[in-house]
Design a protein around this motif. Structure first.
Motif, short mmCIF file in Angstrom:
data_model
loop_
_atom_site.label_atom_id
_atom_site.label_comp_id
_atom_site.label_asym_id
_atom_site.label_seq_id
_atom_site.Cartn_x
_atom_site.Cartn_y
_atom_site.Cartn_z
N VAL A 63 0.85 -1.19 0.00
CA VAL A 63 0.00 0.00 0.00
C VAL A 63 0.89 1.24 0.00
O VAL A 63 1.69 1.44 0.92
CB VAL A 63 -0.93 0.00 1.22
N ALA A 64 0.75 2.07 -1.04
CA ALA A 64 1.55 3.29 -1.13
C ALA A 64 0.93 4.43 -0.34
O ALA A 64 1.65 5.21 0.29
CB ALA A 64 1.72 3.68 -2.60
N SER A 65 -0.39 4.54 -0.38
CA SER A 65 -1.07 5.60 0.37
C SER A 65 -2.53 5.20 0.55
O SER A 65 -3.01 4.23 -0.03
CB SER A 65 -0.97 6.95 -0.36
N GLY A 66 -3.22 5.98 1.37
CA GLY A 66 -4.61 5.67 1.67
C GLY A 66 -4.74 4.89 2.97
O GLY A 66 -3.75 4.57 3.64
N SER A 67 -5.96 4.56 3.34
CA SER A 67 -6.21 3.86 4.60
C SER A 67 -7.16 2.70 4.39
O SER A 67 -8.03 2.74 3.50
CB SER A 67 -6.81 4.83 5.63
#
Length: 322
Positions: A63-67
């Motif tokens: 996962v590079a970004s986000g939640s």
């Protein structure tokens, strides 16, 4: 009601294969939410990112970004021990049940393993296994068999039973019908719906088959090239018609082969209309070519493709010896 699973602006990137370009983004800002006890269907063609999205929820994708929040808790950066404790709440059913089961372990051993890891007594574990086999419609005797001795439908049912072993709150269904024929797939779809209604487990159901997704889902999201493009309502309460242009699941029965009497009547009408006789397979309707006993219809000097045949006194054919 707060969402059981809440994903916001999720980006998943994999490094370039040649290590010269930048990372390749497979998911681009995906946002979905799953309520307790409901099924969210994700529709997308092969390569759209469905499996990657499921792997991200399971902690198996970068996962590079986000939640990704499960019951309000961000689970992206969990440590390995914390992730293992979360496995009893989030389970998965994959498309290849044979590859997800240990070929050297019996079905009973595969179902007992997660129970023994939670220190469940042997007697209670055996009762739980019998309960699970009965719940997914597999005979109790299948517990002593190896996965290779079961049919594809039975193996997929065992995979569902194993996912239900620890009573999870969420199951990721990664295209579990793709390896089954339409009839078995339809039965498995109905089984998943019955299990959800009896246990209250939430699903994220991935499939390229829109009809199957509409049948099982309460809500639908369309995934295309790593992005959610559309959202809609599912058809959980809509009965599946047997025929129709919109629904393709489970599909109509195969067209039966016409009987011999029907075929003979068709040939008779053809002869009356055209005046041409029917050509039979014994060569009665073919033109014989002269010259040297060659094959029928062959050119002079052409290579013979099979040896000539003659008839025995009893009517059977035999090959001439050179």
């Amino acid at each position: 009601m707060s969402a059981l699973l809440d994903i916001e602006d999720l980006v998943v990137e994999y490094p370039a294969e040649d290590h010269r370009g930048g990372p390749a983004a497979v998911l681009r800002g995906v946002s979905i939410a799953v309520q307790p006890g409901e099924c969210l269907g994700i529709v997308g063609s092969h390569g759209a990112g469905k499996t990657t999205l499921g792997r991200a929820v399971l902690g198996q994708a970068p996962v590079a970004s986000g939640s990704i929040r499960f019951k309000g808790r961000d689970i992206v950066a969990l440590s390995h021990p914390q992730r293992r404790r979360l496995d009893e709440k989030i389970q998965a059913v994959f498309r290849d049940a044979h590859g997800s089961l240990d070929p050297a372990a019996t079905v009973e051993a595969a179902l007992t393993e997660p129970l023994r890891a939670e220190h469940v007594p042997a007697g209670a574990a055996a009762r739980r296994v019998r309960e699970l086999l009965n719940q997914v419609g597999v005979p109790a005797g299948a517990g002593q068999r190896l996965p290779g001795e079961l049919s594809g439908d039975q193996r997929q049912r065992i995979a569902i039973a194993r996912a239900l072993t620890l009573s999870p709150e969420l199951i990721i269904c990664d295209d579990p019908l793709s390896a089954l024929d339409p009839r078995a797939g339809h039965a498995l779809l109905e089984l998943l719906m019955e299990v959800q209604e009896s246990t209250g487990t939430a699903y994220v159901f991935f499939s390229p088959d829109l009809a199957a997704v509409r049948r099982i889902s309460h809500h639908i999201a369309f995934l295309e090239q790593g992005r959610i493009t559309e959202r809609g309502e599912g058809g959980r309460d809509i009965p599946v018609p047997r025929f129709g242009c919109e629904w393709r699941w489970p599909g109509p029965d195969p067209i039966p082969i016409a009987p011999a009497t029907h075929q003979a009547a068709r040939w008779q009408r053809f002869q009356q209309t055209t005046g041409r006789p029917r050509r039979h397979a014994d060569g009665g309707g073919r033109r014989a070519s002269g010259g040297g006993g060659g094959a029928v219809g062959s050119r002079p000097g052409a290579r013979r493709t099979r040896p000539p045949q003659s008839r025995r006194p009893d009517g059977r054919s035999r090959r001439r010896r050179p």
